[in-house]
Structures are given as structure tokens and as C-alpha cells.
Design a protein around this motif. Sequence first.
Motif, PDB file in Angstrom:
ATOM      1  N   PHE A  99     -11.198  -9.898   2.995  1.00  0.00           N
ATOM      2  CA  PHE A  99     -11.651  -8.531   2.962  1.00  0.00           C
ATOM      3  C   PHE A  99     -10.568  -7.263   4.044  1.00  0.00           C
ATOM      4  CE2 PHE A  99     -16.239 -10.001   3.167  1.00  0.00           C
ATOM      5  CZ  PHE A  99     -16.724  -8.441   1.902  1.00  0.00           C
ATOM      6  N   VAL A 100      -9.563  -8.406   4.625  1.00  0.00           N
ATOM      7  CA  VAL A 100      -8.244  -8.224   5.108  1.00  0.00           C
ATOM      8  C   VAL A 100      -7.636  -8.021   3.936  1.00  0.00           C
ATOM      9  CG1 VAL A 100      -6.107  -8.755   6.809  1.00  0.00           C
ATOM     10  CG2 VAL A 100      -8.815  -9.355   6.654  1.00  0.00           C
ATOM     11  N   GLY A 101      -7.341  -8.234   2.744  1.00  0.00           N
ATOM     12  CA  GLY A 101      -6.117  -8.004   2.586  1.00  0.00           C
ATOM     13  C   GLY A 101      -6.705  -6.957   1.858  1.00  0.00           C
ATOM     14  N   ALA A 102      -7.882  -6.527   1.348  1.00  0.00           N
ATOM     15  CA  ALA A 102      -8.561  -5.372   0.487  1.00  0.00           C
ATOM     16  C   ALA A 102      -7.982  -4.147   1.605  1.00  0.00           C
ATOM     17  CB  ALA A 102      -9.714  -4.809   0.314  1.00  0.00           C
ATOM     18  N   MET A 103      -8.455  -3.984   2.990  1.00  0.00           N
ATOM     19  CA  MET A 103      -8.459  -3.375   3.599  1.00  0.00           C
ATOM     20  C   MET A 103      -7.098  -2.753   3.869  1.00  0.00           C
ATOM     21  SD  MET A 103     -10.847  -3.878   6.852  1.00  0.00           S
ATOM     22  CE  MET A 103     -10.571  -5.346   7.484  1.00  0.00           C
ATOM     23  N   GLY A 156      -4.712  -3.474   1.693  1.00  0.00           N
ATOM     24  CA  GLY A 156      -4.108  -2.758   0.509  1.00  0.00           C
ATOM     25  C   GLY A 156      -4.906  -1.217   0.452  1.00  0.00           C
ATOM     26  N   TYR A 157      -5.287  -0.775   1.266  1.00  0.00           N
ATOM     27  CA  TYR A 157      -5.873   0.979   1.059  1.00  0.00           C
ATOM     28  C   TYR A 157      -5.273   0.931   2.150  1.00  0.00           C
ATOM     29  CZ  TYR A 157      -8.710   4.734   1.129  1.00  0.00           C
ATOM     30  OH  TYR A 157      -9.107   6.413   1.616  1.00  0.00           O
ATOM     31  N   ILE A 158      -5.398   0.550   4.115  1.00  0.00           N
ATOM     32  CA  ILE A 158      -4.447   1.255   4.410  1.00  0.00           C
ATOM     33  C   ILE A 158      -2.930   2.096   4.076  1.00  0.00           C
ATOM     34  CG2 ILE A 158      -2.941   1.208   6.442  1.00  0.00           C
ATOM     35  CD1 ILE A 158      -5.354  -0.130   7.559  1.00  0.00           C
ATOM     36  N   TYR A 159      -2.530   0.620   2.667  1.00  0.00           N
ATOM     37  CA  TYR A 159      -0.996   1.024   2.336  1.00  0.00           C
ATOM     38  C   TYR A 159      -0.988   1.447   1.269  1.00  0.00           C
ATOM     39  CZ  TYR A 159       3.297  -0.520   0.091  1.00  0.00           C
ATOM     40  OH  TYR A 159       4.455  -0.819  -0.615  1.00  0.00           O
ATOM     41  N   TYR A 160      -1.910   1.837   0.648  1.00  0.00           N
ATOM     42  CA  TYR A 160      -2.198   2.905  -0.463  1.00  0.00           C
ATOM     43  C   TYR A 160      -2.553   3.988   0.292  1.00  0.00           C
ATOM     44  CZ  TYR A 160      -4.825   6.417  -2.918  1.00  0.00           C
ATOM     45  OH  TYR A 160      -5.364   8.060  -3.402  1.00  0.00           O
ATOM     46  N   HIS A 161      -3.100   4.454   1.686  1.00  0.00           N
ATOM     47  CA  HIS A 161      -3.216   5.912   1.966  1.00  0.00           C
ATOM     48  C   HIS A 161      -1.857   6.138   1.967  1.00  0.00           C
ATOM     49  CE1 HIS A 161      -5.533   8.955   3.967  1.00  0.00           C
ATOM     50  NE2 HIS A 161      -4.840   8.605   5.515  1.00  0.00           N
ATOM     51  N   TYR A 162      -1.163   5.355   3.566  1.00  0.00           N
ATOM     52  CA  TYR A 162      -0.087   5.655   4.165  1.00  0.00           C
ATOM     53  C   TYR A 162       1.487   5.828   3.948  1.00  0.00           C
ATOM     54  CZ  TYR A 162      -2.901   6.167   7.727  1.00  0.00           C
ATOM     55  OH  TYR A 162      -3.358   6.731   9.036  1.00  0.00           O
ATOM     56  N   VAL A 163       2.064   4.581   2.203  1.00  0.00           N
ATOM     57  CA  VAL A 163       3.112   4.283   2.069  1.00  0.00           C
ATOM     58  C   VAL A 163       2.820   5.156   0.520  1.00  0.00           C
ATOM     59  CG1 VAL A 163       4.677   2.802   1.103  1.00  0.00           C
ATOM     60  CG2 VAL A 163       3.341   3.214   3.291  1.00  0.00           C
ATOM     61  N   GLY A 164       1.423   4.631  -0.423  1.00  0.00           N
ATOM     62  CA  GLY A 164       1.976   4.919  -1.549  1.00  0.00           C
ATOM     63  C   GLY A 164       1.893   5.943  -2.315  1.00  0.00           C
ATOM     64  N   CYS A 165       2.497   6.349  -3.723  1.00  0.00           N
ATOM     65  CA  CYS A 165       3.196   6.403  -4.456  1.00  0.00           C
ATOM     66  C   CYS A 165       2.019   7.862  -4.443  1.00  0.00           C
ATOM     67  CB  CYS A 165       3.789   5.812  -5.950  1.00  0.00           C
ATOM     68  SG  CYS A 165       4.449   6.063  -6.708  1.00  0.00           S
ATOM     69  N   LEU A 166       3.071   9.018  -4.617  1.00  0.00           N
ATOM     70  CA  LEU A 166       2.784  10.290  -4.667  1.00  0.00           C
ATOM     71  C   LEU A 166       2.309  10.984  -6.188  1.00  0.00           C
ATOM     72  CD1 LEU A 166       4.381  12.060  -1.238  1.00  0.00           C
ATOM     73  CD2 LEU A 166       1.537  11.382  -1.953  1.00  0.00           C
ATOM     74  N   SER A 167       3.609  10.199  -6.787  1.00  0.00           N
ATOM     75  CA  SER A 167       3.822  10.992  -8.416  1.00  0.00           C
ATOM     76  C   SER A 167       2.822  10.304  -8.397  1.00  0.00           C
ATOM     77  CB  SER A 167       5.452  10.949  -8.812  1.00  0.00           C
ATOM     78  OG  SER A 167       5.402   9.829  -8.944  1.00  0.00           O
ATOM     79  N   GLY A 168       2.895   8.948  -8.729  1.00  0.00           N
ATOM     80  CA  GLY A 168       1.438   8.927 -10.419  1.00  0.00           C
ATOM     81  C   GLY A 168       2.546   8.126 -10.724  1.00  0.00           C
ATOM     82  N   THR A 169       2.667   7.550 -10.483  1.00  0.00           N
ATOM     83  CA  THR A 169       4.139   7.234 -11.355  1.00  0.00           C
ATOM     84  C   THR A 169       3.590   5.278 -11.335  1.00  0.00           C
ATOM     85  OG1 THR A 169       6.383   7.233 -10.746  1.00  0.00           O
ATOM     86  CG2 THR A 169       5.734   8.682 -12.336  1.00  0.00           C
ATOM     87  N   CYS A 170       4.142   4.593  -9.885  1.00  0.00           N
ATOM     88  CA  CYS A 170       4.104   3.708  -9.762  1.00  0.00           C
ATOM     89  C   CYS A 170       2.059   3.026 -10.222  1.00  0.00           C
ATOM     90  CB  CYS A 170       3.940   3.767  -8.135  1.00  0.00           C
ATOM     91  SG  CYS A 170       5.416   4.491  -7.682  1.00  0.00           S
ATOM     92  N   PRO A 171       2.601   2.068 -10.839  1.00  0.00           N
ATOM     93  CA  PRO A 171       0.929   2.111 -11.761  1.00  0.00           C
ATOM     94  C   PRO A 171       0.101   0.820 -10.660  1.00  0.00           C
ATOM     95  CG  PRO A 171       2.732   0.569 -12.412  1.00  0.00           C
ATOM     96  CD  PRO A 171       3.428   1.171 -11.494  1.00  0.00           C
ATOM     97  N   LEU A 180      -6.160  -9.753  -3.824  1.00  0.00           N
ATOM     98  CA  LEU A 180      -5.404 -11.030  -4.228  1.00  0.00           C
ATOM     99  C   LEU A 180      -4.312 -11.977  -3.555  1.00  0.00           C
ATOM    100  CD1 LEU A 180      -5.311 -12.759  -6.786  1.00  0.00           C
ATOM    101  CD2 LEU A 180      -3.918 -11.812  -7.270  1.00  0.00           C
ATOM    102  N   VAL A 181      -3.602 -10.843  -2.930  1.00  0.00           N
ATOM    103  CA  VAL A 181      -2.600 -11.693  -1.425  1.00  0.00           C
ATOM    104  C   VAL A 181      -3.258 -11.979  -0.908  1.00  0.00           C
ATOM    105  CG1 VAL A 181      -0.419 -10.753  -0.314  1.00  0.00           C
ATOM    106  CG2 VAL A 181      -1.262 -10.200  -2.514  1.00  0.00           C
ATOM    107  N   GLY A 182      -4.320 -11.027  -0.102  1.00  0.00           N
ATOM    108  CA  GLY A 182      -4.806 -11.634   1.286  1.00  0.00           C
ATOM    109  C   GLY A 182      -6.112 -13.544   1.283  1.00  0.00           C
ATOM    110  N   TYR A 183      -6.538 -13.561  -0.160  1.00  0.00           N
ATOM    111  CA  TYR A 183      -7.011 -14.753  -0.424  1.00  0.00           C
ATOM    112  C   TYR A 183      -5.682 -15.401  -0.750  1.00  0.00           C
ATOM    113  CZ  TYR A 183      -9.259 -18.324  -3.233  1.00  0.00           C
ATOM    114  OH  TYR A 183      -9.505 -19.805  -3.961  1.00  0.00           O
TER     115      TYR A 183
END
Length: 82
Positions: free
Chosen positions: A17-21, A23-38, A52-55
Amino acid sequence: MMKGFFKKHWLRIAGIFVGAMVGYIYYHYVGCLSGTCPITSNPYRMMIYGALVGYLLFDLFSKDKRLEGVKDMSENDFKEND
């Protein structure tokens, strides 16, 4: 039965649960804007990756009773050979 499962694996479940949260926070604030990052351009993929990383990270701190017996056996075998 489920209560025992959660009691035994609570740290790993919390890591998911912590890892998923995170991950979403990272996507929201840092994520790739162009859409080219898989991974970072898709919130679902980033949450799965974070879970997965949190587990794996929280699993480092969980005690596994099966491995303690293996450690004791290997120490006893080493002492007998001296």
C-alpha cells in the motif's frame, strides 16, 4: 484464518500500500509529461511498480521463522566440524 494471515504478513501488505501511494505521488509530481516514458507516464504502471518496490523493501524488515532455523542448523554444523 484470514486474521492469522494478516497478522503474519502485515508488514508486507503495508509495503504494497505504501509503495502504491508513493508510486502515484511520483507519477503526479515527477512523471513524464511527453508520454514517452513507459513506466512513469502511466499512473497504473507506476503504482504497480511502486507496490512491487514497496513489497520488496518492507520484506527486508520482516522476520521469517523458517530462515532462523536454517541459520541455527548451519552454525551447529560449522561448530561440529571444528
